[in-house]
Design a protein around this motif. Structure first.
Motif, short mmCIF file in Angstrom:
data_model
loop_
_atom_site.label_atom_id
_atom_site.label_comp_id
_atom_site.label_asym_id
_atom_site.label_seq_id
_atom_site.Cartn_x
_atom_site.Cartn_y
_atom_site.Cartn_z
N PHE A 546 0.36 16.64 -14.87
CA PHE A 546 1.19 16.05 -13.82
C PHE A 546 0.30 15.45 -12.72
O PHE A 546 0.53 14.33 -12.25
N GLY A 547 -0.73 16.18 -12.32
CA GLY A 547 -1.64 15.68 -11.30
C GLY A 547 -2.41 14.45 -11.76
O GLY A 547 -2.57 13.48 -11.00
N LEU A 548 -2.89 14.47 -13.01
CA LEU A 548 -3.59 13.31 -13.54
C LEU A 548 -2.70 12.07 -13.59
O LEU A 548 -3.13 10.96 -13.28
N ALA A 549 -1.44 12.28 -13.99
CA ALA A 549 -0.50 11.16 -14.05
C ALA A 549 -0.27 10.56 -12.66
O ALA A 549 -0.20 9.33 -12.50
N LEU A 550 -0.15 11.42 -11.65
CA LEU A 550 0.04 10.92 -10.28
C LEU A 550 -1.18 10.15 -9.80
O LEU A 550 -1.05 9.13 -9.11
N ILE A 551 -2.37 10.63 -10.15
CA ILE A 551 -3.60 9.93 -9.74
C ILE A 551 -3.62 8.52 -10.35
O ILE A 551 -3.92 7.52 -9.66
N LEU A 552 -3.32 8.42 -11.63
CA LEU A 552 -3.31 7.12 -12.28
C LEU A 552 -2.24 6.21 -11.70
O LEU A 552 -2.47 5.00 -11.50
N LEU A 553 -1.08 6.79 -11.40
CA LEU A 553 -0.01 5.98 -10.82
C LEU A 553 -0.41 5.45 -9.44
O LEU A 553 -0.20 4.28 -9.13
N MET A 554 -0.99 6.31 -8.62
CA MET A 554 -1.39 5.88 -7.29
C MET A 554 -2.52 4.85 -7.34
O MET A 554 -2.66 4.03 -6.43
N ARG A 555 -3.29 4.88 -8.41
CA ARG A 555 -4.38 3.90 -8.54
C ARG A 555 -3.86 2.53 -8.95
O ARG A 555 -4.27 1.50 -8.41
N PHE A 556 -2.95 2.51 -9.93
CA PHE A 556 -2.53 1.24 -10.49
C PHE A 556 -1.14 0.79 -10.02
O PHE A 556 -0.81 -0.39 -10.12
N ARG A 557 -0.32 1.71 -9.53
CA ARG A 557 1.04 1.34 -9.12
C ARG A 557 1.43 2.18 -7.90
O ARG A 557 2.35 3.00 -7.97
N PRO A 558 0.76 2.02 -6.78
CA PRO A 558 1.02 2.91 -5.63
C PRO A 558 2.40 2.75 -5.04
O PRO A 558 2.88 3.67 -4.37
N GLU A 559 3.05 1.61 -5.25
CA GLU A 559 4.39 1.42 -4.69
C GLU A 559 5.49 2.05 -5.53
O GLU A 559 6.66 2.02 -5.15
N GLY A 560 5.15 2.65 -6.68
CA GLY A 560 6.14 3.32 -7.52
C GLY A 560 6.60 2.43 -8.67
O GLY A 560 6.30 1.24 -8.74
N LEU A 561 7.35 3.03 -9.58
CA LEU A 561 7.83 2.29 -10.74
C LEU A 561 8.82 1.21 -10.36
O LEU A 561 8.84 0.13 -10.95
N VAL A 562 9.67 1.50 -9.39
CA VAL A 562 10.65 0.52 -8.90
C VAL A 562 10.34 0.31 -7.42
O VAL A 562 10.59 1.19 -6.60
N ALA A 563 9.78 -0.84 -7.09
CA ALA A 563 9.30 -1.06 -5.72
C ALA A 563 10.08 -2.18 -5.05
O ALA A 563 10.52 -3.13 -5.70
N ASN A 564 10.26 -2.05 -3.74
CA ASN A 564 10.85 -3.15 -2.98
C ASN A 564 9.73 -4.08 -2.50
O ASN A 564 8.55 -3.77 -2.58
N LYS A 565 10.12 -5.22 -1.96
CA LYS A 565 9.12 -6.23 -1.58
C LYS A 565 8.22 -5.73 -0.45
O LYS A 565 7.03 -6.04 -0.42
N ARG A 566 8.79 -4.96 0.47
CA ARG A 566 7.99 -4.50 1.60
C ARG A 566 6.86 -3.59 1.12
O ARG A 566 5.73 -3.66 1.61
N ALA A 567 7.17 -2.70 0.16
CA ALA A 567 6.13 -1.81 -0.36
C ALA A 567 5.06 -2.59 -1.10
O ALA A 567 3.86 -2.28 -1.02
N GLN A 568 5.44 -3.65 -1.80
CA GLN A 568 4.45 -4.46 -2.50
C GLN A 568 3.55 -5.20 -1.53
O GLN A 568 2.35 -5.36 -1.76
#
Length: 597
Positions: A546-568
Motif C-alpha cells: 500500500f505504501g509503495l503504491a502511494l509513493i508511485l502515485l504521488m510521483r507520477f499522478r499527484p493530483e489523483g486518479l480523477v483530478a480537477n483542473k485546479r489540481a492539475q
C-alpha cells in the motif's frame, strides 16, 4: 547563428517502425493463441488451465489483454473503423497493453511453478503465451514515443525523459460532434462495461484477482494514453445528470449480478467506505483542512445507532424506528463535530492535524473505558455492543431474503441497496454544497485563507460548517454500518489498520481518487477496500505494498486518479494538463506549477 534541434521522438529500442509494429502483432497473436492451449497438466492450480481449446482463469485475462493489444496495434496502421481507438496517441497505449499481458502471463507462469514445484509443470501453451508477450513488449519498445503537440522544440529526450513523456496526459484533437442519442448511448455503455469489469473482479479468487489487477491497471493507463478517457470525460461533463443517473442504475444492478452473498457484503462495505470518504472530501478536498481522526465521527454515528437499536446489550434498552436512528446518529456526529471544531479550527496545518488525530484516539479510548470499571457501563467496553438487530423499513425486514423480479436478494443485497440510496443522497449534498456560495468560500479558504479573509470571508465560520457537514455525513453512514456488521467495537475505529475503514485509509482514498471531486473518492474507496479484501493472504505485506503504491502515485499522478483542473495546474507545468486545450482554462489562470511561479 542558431541551429534547429532534431525533435523526432526516439524509441527506446532502435527498430524500424514497420518492423516494430509487425513484431507487436506477431507477439500479441502468439500470446492470444497460447491461451487456447493447456498451461499446466494438473487442475490443482486454481482456474483449471489444463483444457485445450477453452481458456479459463488467468488464460481469459491474457486473452482479453492480447486482443486489445492487437486492436490498438492495428489502429496504428490507420485501418478504417479503428482510428477512433487512438485519438491521443497510437504507440504508448500499445506499450502499456503489452506490458499488462506480459505481467499477467509472467505472474501466471511464476505462480504455477511456485505452487506445483517448478517450471516442469508448465505446458507448451504457457510458453507460447509467455514468449509471445515478451516479443510484443520488446517490439513495442521500438515504436516511436507519442510526444504531445507542444513538444516541438528542444533537445532530444533521454530514456528517463521518454518514460515521463509516455506517462504525460494526452491532448487529443477535438472529436467530431455526435448526435445526442449516440453520446448518451456511449455513456450508458461505458457504465455497463464498468459494471461487468467490477463484478468480474469482485468474483475473482486470489490468483485470478492479481492477474486481473495487473491487466486492468495497465489497460486503464493505455486507455488514458490513447485519449479515450479524455473523450469520455468530455461527454460526461456535457451530460452530467445523465452520467449520475447511469452510474446509479449500474450500481443498483450490481447485486443482481452476484450469486454469492459475501460479494454483496463487500459491495455494502465499499459503499460505506466511499460515503465516509466523500464526507472527508468536504473537509480535506474542498476546505483544505487536514483531519487525521475522521473515522471517529463514523464511530459516533455507529455507537449512537447501536445504543437505540434495541440490542439486549445496549445501555438504554430502547429501539428507535429506522429514520429516527439515522437522524440520531447524524445529529450526534454533528454535535461532536461542532464541539471538536469550535475550539480547534483556529489552528492551521500540522497543528490542526495533531489535534484531530488526538480526538480520534480519545474517542476510541473513551469507548473502551465506558465498561463499568473505568467509567459508566455505557458501551460495554472492549466487548462492544453485539446482537444489533436488522433494520425494518415500512415492514420490509432487511435481514431476510426477498424475491425481486425473479431474483433472490439476501441480507447483504438489501443493505447494499439501502446504502446505495444513502450514497446518492451524500453525492447530492456534496455536489450542491460544492457549487454553492459556501462551497466557493471553502475553496477560497483552501487556496489562501489570508486572502479569503481579506475579501470578507469569515474563515472560522466557513471551516466550522465544513467540519460539521463532514462529521454529519460520516455519522449518516455509521448508523447503517452498525446494523450491517451486527456488532461494533472500539477497535474498528483505529487511525491505521490493514482493514478499512480507518482514518489513514480514508485520507488515502480521497488523495488517491482526487481531492475535491465526486467520483475520485468513490473510486479510491472502492480500490482501497477491494484490494486488501482480495489480497488477505499477503497479511503483513499489505501495508508495505500500500505504501509503495502511494509513493508511485504521488510521483507520477499527484493530483489523483480523477483530478480537477485546479489540481492539475498546481502539480504540473504547462503542457501537461488533462484538458483539451489551453484556451479552455479559466480566464486569468496561469498554467505553471507553484515551484515555477
Amino acid at each position: 547563428m542558431t541551429t534547429k534541434t532534431d525533435t523526432t521522438p526516439t524509441p527506446v529500442l532502435r527498430l524500424p517502425e514497420a518492423t516494430a509494429r509487425l513484431g507487436v502483432l506477431i507477439g500479441s497473436a502468439a500470446a492470444l493463441i497460447g491461451t487456447f492451449l493447456a498451461w499446466t497438466w494438473t487442475s490443482a492450480f486454481p482456474g483449471d488451465l489444463t483444457v485445450t481449446g477453452y481458456p479459463g482463469g488467468l488464460q481469459v485475462i491474457t486473452l482479453a489483454g492480447s486482443a486489445l493489444a492487437l486492436l490498438f496495434t492495428l489502429s496504428g496502421y490507420g485501418i478504417r473503423g479503428l482510428s477512433w481507438l487512438t485519438p491521443g496517441g497510437t504507440n504508448s497505449p500499445v506499450l502499456f497493453l503489452t506490458l499488462g499481458v506480459l505481467g499477467t502471463t509472467g505472474y501466471a507462469m511464476g505462480a504455477i511453478s511456485q505452487q506445483l514445484g517448478g517450471v516442469v509443470n508448465l505446458d507448451p501453451g504457457a510458453w507460447v503465451s509467455g514468449i509471445g508477450a515478451l516479443i510484443a513488449v520488446i517490439a513495442a519498445l521500438g515504436l516511436p514515443v507519442d510526444l504531445p503537440p507542444e513538444a516541438g522544440t528542444g533537445e532530444k529526450e533521454n530514456a528517463w525523459q521518454r518514460l515521463r513523456t509516455s506517462l504525460k496526459a494526452p491532448n487529443p484533437p477535438r472529436a467530431k460532434e455526435l448526435p445526442a442519442w449516440a453520446e448518451l448511448l456511449i455513456i450508458a455503455a461505458s457504465f455497463g462495461v464498468g459494471l461487468y469489469i467490477f463484478a468480474y473482479g469482485i468474483d475473482a479468487y486470489s490468483e485470478l484477482f492479481i492477474g486481473f489487477l495487473i491487466t486492468t491497471s495497465f489497460g486503464a493507463t493505455a486507455l488514458f494514453r490513447a485519449g479515450l478517457i479524455a473523450r469520455l470525460n468530455t461527454l460526461t461533463a456535457k451530460h452530467r445528470n445523465v452520467t449520475l443517473a447511469s452510474a446509479l442504475i449500474a450500481a443498483a444492478l450490481f447485486p443482481f449480478t452476484q450469486t454469492d452473498e459475501s460479494y454483496a457484503l463487500i459491495g455494502v462495505n465499499i459503499l460505506i467506505f466511499a460515503t465516509v470518504a466523500l464526507g472527508l472530501n468536504v473537509v480535506v478536498g474542498l476546505a483544505g483542512l487536514l483531519d487525521l481522526g475522521y473515522v471517529a465521527f463514523l464511530g459516533v454515528g455507529a455507537y449512537t445507532a447501536a445504543l437505540v437499536s434495541g440490542s439486549p446489550q445496549a445501555y438504554f434498552g430502547v429501539q428507535f424506528p429506522f429514520w429516527a436512528a439515522v437522524l440520531a446518529g447524524a445529529a450526534a456526529s454533528l454535535v461532536f463535530g461542532v464541539l471538536i471544531g469550535a475550539p480547534t479550527l483556529r489552528l492551521r496545518g500540522d497543528y490542526l492535524a495533531i489535534v484531530t488525530l488526538g480526538f480520534g484516539e480519545i474517542f476510541r479510548i473513551t469507548m473502551n473505558n465506558l465498561n463499568g470499571n473505568s467509567g459508566p457501563d455505557l458501551t460495554n467496553g472492549s466487548q462492544g455492543i453485539p446482537n444489533i438487530p436488522d433494520l425494518e423499513i415500512f415492514g420490509f425486514n432487511l435481514g431476510i431474503s426477498h424475491d425481486v423480479a425473479g431474483f433472490a436478494l439476501g441480507r447483504s443485497a438489501n443493505y447494499y441497496l439501502l446504502m446505495l440510496l444513502f450514497t446518492a443522497v451524500v453525492v447530492l449534498v456534496f455536489r450542491r454544497s460544492g457549487e454553492s456560495r459556501i462551497g466557493r468560500a471553502w475553496v477560497a479558504i483552501r487556496e489562501d485563507e489570508t486572502a479569503a479573509t481579506a475579501m470578507g470571508i469569515n474563515g472560522f465560520r466557513v471551516k466550522l460548517i465544513a467540519f460539521a457537514l463532514g462529521a454529519t455525513l460520516a455519522g449518516f453512514a455509521g448508523s447503517v454500518q452498525a446494523h450491517v456488521s451486527y456488532s461494533i467495537t472500539p477497535e474498528q475505529y483505529l487511525f491505521a489498520n490493514t482493514v478499512p475503514p480507518n482514518s489513514a485509509f480514508l485520507l488515502a482514498a480521497v488523495i488517491l481518487g482526487g481531492m475535491g471531486t465526486i467520483s475520485g473518492p468513490l473510486i479510491g474507496a472502492a480500490l482501497l477496500y477491494l484490494i486488501p479484501a482480495k489480497l488477505q493472504f499477503l497479511e503483513d505485506f499489505q501495508l508495505l505494498l500500500f505504501g509503495l503504491a502511494l509513493i508511485l502515485l504521488m510521483r507520477f499522478r499527484p493530483e489523483g486518479l480523477v483530478a480537477n483542473k485546479r489540481a492539475q495546474l498546481e502539480y504540473h507545468e504547462t503542457g501537461q494538463l488533462d484538458v483539451p486545450d489551453q484556451q479552455q482554462l479559466p480566464e486569468g489562470t496561469v498554467g505553471t506549477s507553484k515551484a515555477g511561479a
